[in-house]
Motif scaffolding. Sequence first.
Motif, short mmCIF file in Angstrom:
data_model
loop_
_atom_site.label_atom_id
_atom_site.label_comp_id
_atom_site.label_asym_id
_atom_site.label_seq_id
_atom_site.Cartn_x
_atom_site.Cartn_y
_atom_site.Cartn_z
N PHE A 32 0.83 -1.21 0.00
CA PHE A 32 0.00 0.00 0.00
C PHE A 32 0.86 1.26 0.00
CE2 PHE A 32 -2.32 3.37 2.21
CZ PHE A 32 -3.45 3.45 1.40
N SER A 33 1.95 1.24 0.77
CA SER A 33 2.80 2.43 0.84
C SER A 33 3.53 2.67 -0.49
CB SER A 33 3.80 2.32 1.99
OG SER A 33 4.64 1.21 1.81
N ARG A 34 3.80 1.60 -1.24
CA ARG A 34 4.43 1.76 -2.55
C ARG A 34 3.46 2.32 -3.59
NH1 ARG A 34 6.39 -3.89 -3.41
NH2 ARG A 34 6.03 -4.17 -1.24
N SER A 38 -3.28 1.59 -6.37
CA SER A 38 -3.39 0.22 -6.87
C SER A 38 -3.91 -0.71 -5.78
CB SER A 38 -2.04 -0.26 -7.37
OG SER A 38 -2.09 -1.61 -7.70
N GLU A 39 -3.37 -0.59 -4.58
CA GLU A 39 -3.80 -1.44 -3.47
C GLU A 39 -5.26 -1.15 -3.08
OE1 GLU A 39 -2.51 -4.09 -1.66
OE2 GLU A 39 -1.19 -4.04 -3.40
N ALA A 40 -5.62 0.12 -3.10
CA ALA A 40 -7.00 0.48 -2.78
C ALA A 40 -7.94 -0.10 -3.83
CB ALA A 40 -7.15 1.99 -2.69
N SER A 43 -8.18 -3.86 -3.23
CA SER A 43 -9.02 -4.14 -2.07
C SER A 43 -10.49 -3.90 -2.39
CB SER A 43 -8.60 -3.27 -0.89
OG SER A 43 -7.31 -3.60 -0.48
N TYR A 44 -10.75 -2.83 -3.15
CA TYR A 44 -12.12 -2.53 -3.54
C TYR A 44 -12.69 -3.64 -4.42
CZ TYR A 44 -16.07 -0.26 -5.80
OH TYR A 44 -17.31 0.02 -6.30
N GLN A 45 -11.88 -4.13 -5.37
CA GLN A 45 -12.34 -5.21 -6.25
C GLN A 45 -12.59 -6.49 -5.46
OE1 GLN A 45 -13.33 -4.89 -9.34
NE2 GLN A 45 -12.76 -2.74 -9.29
#
Length: 137
Positions: A32-34, A38-40, A43-45
């Motif tokens: 997430f920090s990178r 994309s991570e959000a 996670s949403y998907q």
Amino acid sequence: MSNTQNFSETLAALKQSLVDWGRHLRLKWLAFSRDPQSEANQSYQELKQGLETLDQQMAQRYGDRYLTVREKAAEAKSWYNQQIDAQRANPDHPVLAERKQAQVEHRVNELGQTVSRMEKEVLTQVKNRLRSNAPKS
């Protein structure tokens, strides 16, 4: 002795689960920090897929009852959004909930006054009957 051994094994398994969970969280945090977007999105998907799966399972299990509840929830959401939009369009007018609260408070006040009045009437009647039935000396 076996209870102590079972407890020790359970505790060790719990510790290992916590360690694994901590590792998973650290990896998620690093990813997430990178690239937070994309991570959000990922996670949403994942959440969206989980909700679709749950929706299908509920529809299979409960059939028409679930579909009816889902429709009612959609109607309630639509009504709520309309009320919010109306409030934003006219901020000087009280929200429906505030109007309803004022109506309820007014009705409760009226009921309280009625109860108080009736209580006084009953007390007066009781006093009068006690006086009329009291032995005269």
